[in-house]
Motif scaffolding. Structure first.
Motif, PDB file in Angstrom:
ATOM      1  N   LYS A 302      -1.449   1.534   7.711  1.00 10.83           N
ATOM      2  CA  LYS A 302      -1.214   0.087   7.819  1.00 10.83           C
ATOM      3  C   LYS A 302      -1.574  -0.473   9.195  1.00 10.83           C
ATOM      4  N   LYS A 303      -1.551   0.406  10.215  1.00  3.66           N
ATOM      5  CA  LYS A 303      -1.825   0.055  11.622  1.00  3.66           C
ATOM      6  C   LYS A 303      -0.645  -0.625  12.319  1.00  3.66           C
ATOM      7  N   ASP A 304       0.431  -0.851  11.601  1.00  3.72           N
ATOM      8  CA  ASP A 304       1.674  -1.348  12.199  1.00  3.72           C
ATOM      9  C   ASP A 304       2.800  -1.068  11.208  1.00  3.72           C
ATOM     10  N   LEU A 305       4.032  -1.385  11.601  1.00  4.25           N
ATOM     11  CA  LEU A 305       5.174  -1.192  10.705  1.00  4.25           C
ATOM     12  C   LEU A 305       5.881  -2.513  10.416  1.00  4.25           C
ATOM     13  N   LYS A 306       5.153  -3.615  10.573  1.00  7.74           N
ATOM     14  CA  LYS A 306       5.730  -4.920  10.268  1.00  7.74           C
ATOM     15  C   LYS A 306       6.102  -4.980   8.790  1.00  7.74           C
ATOM     16  N   ARG A 307       7.288  -5.492   8.523  1.00  8.25           N
ATOM     17  CA  ARG A 307       7.800  -5.666   7.168  1.00  8.25           C
ATOM     18  C   ARG A 307       8.181  -4.340   6.505  1.00  8.25           C
ATOM     19  N   ILE A 308       8.094  -3.244   7.242  1.00  6.93           N
ATOM     20  CA  ILE A 308       8.529  -1.943   6.710  1.00  6.93           C
ATOM     21  C   ILE A 308       9.906  -1.635   7.289  1.00  6.93           C
ATOM     22  N   SER A 309      10.914  -1.713   6.460  1.00  5.03           N
ATOM     23  CA  SER A 309      12.288  -1.529   6.911  1.00  5.03           C
ATOM     24  C   SER A 309      12.769  -0.105   6.634  1.00  5.03           C
ATOM     25  N   HIS A 310      13.960   0.188   7.160  1.00  5.35           N
ATOM     26  CA  HIS A 310      14.586   1.489   6.886  1.00  5.35           C
ATOM     27  C   HIS A 310      14.827   1.640   5.386  1.00  5.35           C
ATOM     28  N   ALA A 311      15.161   0.534   4.723  1.00  2.00           N
ATOM     29  CA  ALA A 311      15.381   0.566   3.272  1.00  2.00           C
ATOM     30  C   ALA A 311      14.109   0.955   2.527  1.00  2.00           C
ATOM     31  N   HIS A 312      12.961   0.471   3.004  1.00  2.00           N
ATOM     32  CA  HIS A 312      11.690   0.844   2.376  1.00  2.00           C
ATOM     33  C   HIS A 312      11.465   2.360   2.456  1.00  2.00           C
ATOM     34  N   ILE A 313      11.726   2.928   3.636  1.00  2.00           N
ATOM     35  CA  ILE A 313      11.527   4.370   3.820  1.00  2.00           C
ATOM     36  C   ILE A 313      12.461   5.153   2.904  1.00  2.00           C
ATOM     37  N   ASP A 330       5.061   0.392  -4.705  1.00  2.00           N
ATOM     38  CA  ASP A 330       4.412  -0.606  -3.856  1.00  2.00           C
ATOM     39  C   ASP A 330       5.246  -0.929  -2.622  1.00  2.00           C
ATOM     40  N   LEU A 331       4.540  -1.082  -1.486  1.00  2.00           N
ATOM     41  CA  LEU A 331       5.144  -1.505  -0.225  1.00  2.00           C
ATOM     42  C   LEU A 331       4.426  -2.760   0.266  1.00  2.00           C
ATOM     43  N   PRO A 332       4.988  -3.456   1.251  1.00  2.00           N
ATOM     44  CA  PRO A 332       4.324  -4.663   1.762  1.00  2.00           C
ATOM     45  C   PRO A 332       2.910  -4.411   2.280  1.00  2.00           C
ATOM     46  N   ASP A 333       2.096  -5.479   2.247  1.00  2.00           N
ATOM     47  CA  ASP A 333       0.743  -5.475   2.815  1.00  2.00           C
ATOM     48  C   ASP A 333      -0.193  -4.468   2.143  1.00  2.00           C
ATOM     49  N   GLN A 334      -0.089  -4.421   0.794  1.00  2.00           N
ATOM     50  CA  GLN A 334      -1.036  -3.650  -0.017  1.00  2.00           C
ATOM     51  C   GLN A 334      -0.993  -2.141   0.236  1.00  2.00           C
ATOM     52  N   ILE A 335       0.174  -1.662   0.653  1.00  2.00           N
ATOM     53  CA  ILE A 335       0.372  -0.225   0.799  1.00  2.00           C
ATOM     54  C   ILE A 335       1.001   0.307  -0.479  1.00  2.00           C
ATOM     55  N   ARG A 336       0.419   1.372  -1.024  1.00  2.00           N
ATOM     56  CA  ARG A 336       0.943   1.967  -2.252  1.00  2.00           C
ATOM     57  C   ARG A 336       1.139   3.464  -2.048  1.00  2.00           C
ATOM     58  N   VAL A 337       2.260   3.973  -2.545  1.00  2.00           N
ATOM     59  CA  VAL A 337       2.575   5.399  -2.494  1.00  2.00           C
ATOM     60  C   VAL A 337       2.398   5.974  -3.896  1.00  2.00           C
ATOM     61  N   TYR A 338       1.576   7.027  -4.012  1.00  2.00           N
ATOM     62  CA  TYR A 338       1.357   7.718  -5.275  1.00  2.00           C
ATOM     63  C   TYR A 338       1.974   9.107  -5.200  1.00  2.00           C
ATOM     64  N   LYS A 339       2.434   9.608  -6.349  1.00  2.00           N
ATOM     65  CA  LYS A 339       2.991  10.956  -6.374  1.00  2.00           C
ATOM     66  C   LYS A 339       2.577  11.668  -7.665  1.00  2.00           C
ATOM     67  N   ASN A 340       2.493  13.002  -7.584  1.00  2.00           N
ATOM     68  CA  ASN A 340       2.416  13.847  -8.768  1.00  2.00           C
ATOM     69  C   ASN A 340       3.232  15.100  -8.475  1.00  2.00           C
ATOM     70  N   LYS A 341       3.058  16.143  -9.240  1.00  2.00           N
ATOM     71  CA  LYS A 341       3.904  17.324  -9.065  1.00  2.00           C
ATOM     72  C   LYS A 341       3.657  18.056  -7.749  1.00  2.00           C
ATOM     73  N   THR A 342       2.444  17.937  -7.224  1.00  2.00           N
ATOM     74  CA  THR A 342       2.095  18.744  -6.044  1.00  2.00           C
ATOM     75  C   THR A 342       1.805  17.939  -4.781  1.00  2.00           C
ATOM     76  N   SER A 343       1.512  16.651  -4.915  1.00  2.00           N
ATOM     77  CA  SER A 343       1.082  15.898  -3.730  1.00  2.00           C
ATOM     78  C   SER A 343       1.632  14.480  -3.687  1.00  2.00           C
ATOM     79  N   ILE A 344       1.549  13.916  -2.511  1.00  2.00           N
ATOM     80  CA  ILE A 344       1.942  12.520  -2.259  1.00  2.00           C
ATOM     81  C   ILE A 344       0.793  11.853  -1.525  1.00  2.00           C
ATOM     82  N   MET A 345       0.396  10.667  -1.994  1.00  2.00           N
ATOM     83  CA  MET A 345      -0.679   9.933  -1.328  1.00  2.00           C
ATOM     84  C   MET A 345      -0.158   8.571  -0.882  1.00  2.00           C
ATOM     85  N   ILE A 346      -0.473   8.216   0.354  1.00  2.00           N
ATOM     86  CA  ILE A 346      -0.163   6.881   0.874  1.00  2.00           C
ATOM     87  C   ILE A 346      -1.491   6.181   1.120  1.00  2.00           C
TER      88      ILE A 346
END
Length: 375
Positions: A302-313, A330-346
């Motif tokens: 994201k290049k910053d942590l604006k709008r990313i709160s402790h609750a988001h984490i 989904d997180l603010p500013d078009q950040i998406r977290v994906y998961k499957n059985k073996t990996s996590i993608m941000i």
């Protein structure tokens, strides 16, 4: 002979010499302890015209020969206080001429900038100010940018962050040295020492009338909360909070090292717009360290942590390790977290997440319809 000469000085002159020397020595020690300045550095001093930044210029000049540094003065007129803003700019320019230092001045309509970018006046002012300093430093070869944040400023920020519910990083206050470029040589001296030094130097300064505007949280803390804490709870509250911030700075340094190691141990693949992590490696981390790895990963994308709160984490952790439903979050500013059985993608998506969600629902609906037709 030098000591005999001192003995014959008038008492007030001896006191003045002590005040001046102690102040400059405190600045020199902070510079040395935090390795703020290298020999022959070019230092751009951010000068508003207030007592802190003016005392900073004078103290750096006193140390100029020792460090063999080049000094320049930068001033940004925020255009927020009409004639007072013009007065401040003229004062700083005249000060630069008096001290025979290069002057770099500019005007920026901060109110218009804030409206355009949907920011508060304080956020916009800070952003355009640092953009200006960075540009001047880049254009004119300054390696360091010195700002006049003092010990009282640090304590005020600690209290502001405490009231907002910040974690250890927020309570660690103002870093003395940031991004290997921004330095705060006054960070160990109080405002009262700054004023005493300027009085001894017979150096004038300007006062920003907005510093008394109680609409700002910082001013409420400065003029109301801290005096109340001093009178009712602890006369040395500023020293106590400053100690707390310094302890937490050390803790943060340790945690930053641990986080960097854990981040790279868990990382599978890194690209400009996404990061892949091994889920099994992340699940072995202590919750405190896991939170920091996620924050670092989001910052990298994201290049910053604006709008990313402790609750988001916390929500990300729950989604990745404690929820069986869903493949993305989904997180603010078009950040998406994906998961499957073996990996996590941000990942930083190129399209708005709502638009992506509509496409996914449409594809899912079409797939369901196709399956229904087959049956």
């Amino acid at each position: 002979m030098k000591n005999l000469k001192t003995l014959y000085l008038p008492a007030d002159m001896t006191d003045q010499t002590t005040i001046k020397n102690d102040f400059i020595n405190a600045i020199a020690k902070a510079i040395a302890d935090f390795n703020m300045i290298d020999s022959e550095d070019a230092v751009l001093v951010a000068v508003s015209g207030g007592p802190d930044s003016v005392s900073l210029v004078l103290s750096l000049l006193a140390l100029q020969k020792k460090h063999r540094i080049k000094i320049g003065i930068a001033h940004l007129n925020h255009m927020l206080r009409g004639e007072e803003s013009i007065r401040d700019q003229s004062f700083v320019k005249a000060l630069a001429e008096k001290l025979d230092l290069p002057f770099f001045g500019e005007q920026k309509d901060v109110r218009a900038y804030a409206k355009k970018h949907g920011q508060s006046i304080e956020e916009a002012g800070r952003e355009v100010r640092y953009q200006f300093f960075d540009q001047v430093a880049k254009n004119h070869g300054y390696k360091k940018i010195a700002t006049g944040h003092n010990k009282d400023d640090n304590v005020e920020l600690v209290l502001m962050n405490l009231l907002r519910g910040s974690g250890p990083k927020g309570l660690s206050g103002i870093p003395p040295y940031r991004e290997k470029k921004y330095i705060r040589p006054l960070i160990r001296v109080s405002k009262s020492r700054v004023l005493d030094f300027l009085k001894v130097e017979k150096q004038s300064y300007v006062v920003d009338s907005s510093n008394t505007d109680m609409a700002y949280l910082r001013n409420k803390i400065r003029h109301s909360l801290i005096p109340h804490l001093q009178s009712e709870y602890n006369p040395e509250i500023t020293d106590a909070l400053d100690r707390l911030s310094n302890i937490l700075k050390q803790e943060e340094d340790f945690w930053n090292t641990q986080t960097e190691q854990a981040f790279h141990n868990c990382l599978i693949k890194s690209e400009i717009d996404y990061l892949y992590f091994a889920k099994s490696s992340m699940s072995d981390l202590h919750p405190a360290l896991l939170n920091r790895v996620f924050r670092t990963a989001i910052f990298c994308i994201k290049k910053d942590l604006k709008r990313i709160s402790h609750a988001h984490i916390n929500d990300v952790v729950q989604f990745c390790f404690n929820s069986t439903s869903g493949i993305s979050m989904d997180l603010p500013d078009q950040i998406r977290v994906y998961k499957n059985k073996t990996s996590i993608m941000i990942k930083k998506e190129k399209e708005p997440l709502r638009q992506i969600g509509k496409k996914e629902k449409k594809l899912k609906r079409l797939a369901n319809n196709k399956q229904g037709n087959k049956s």
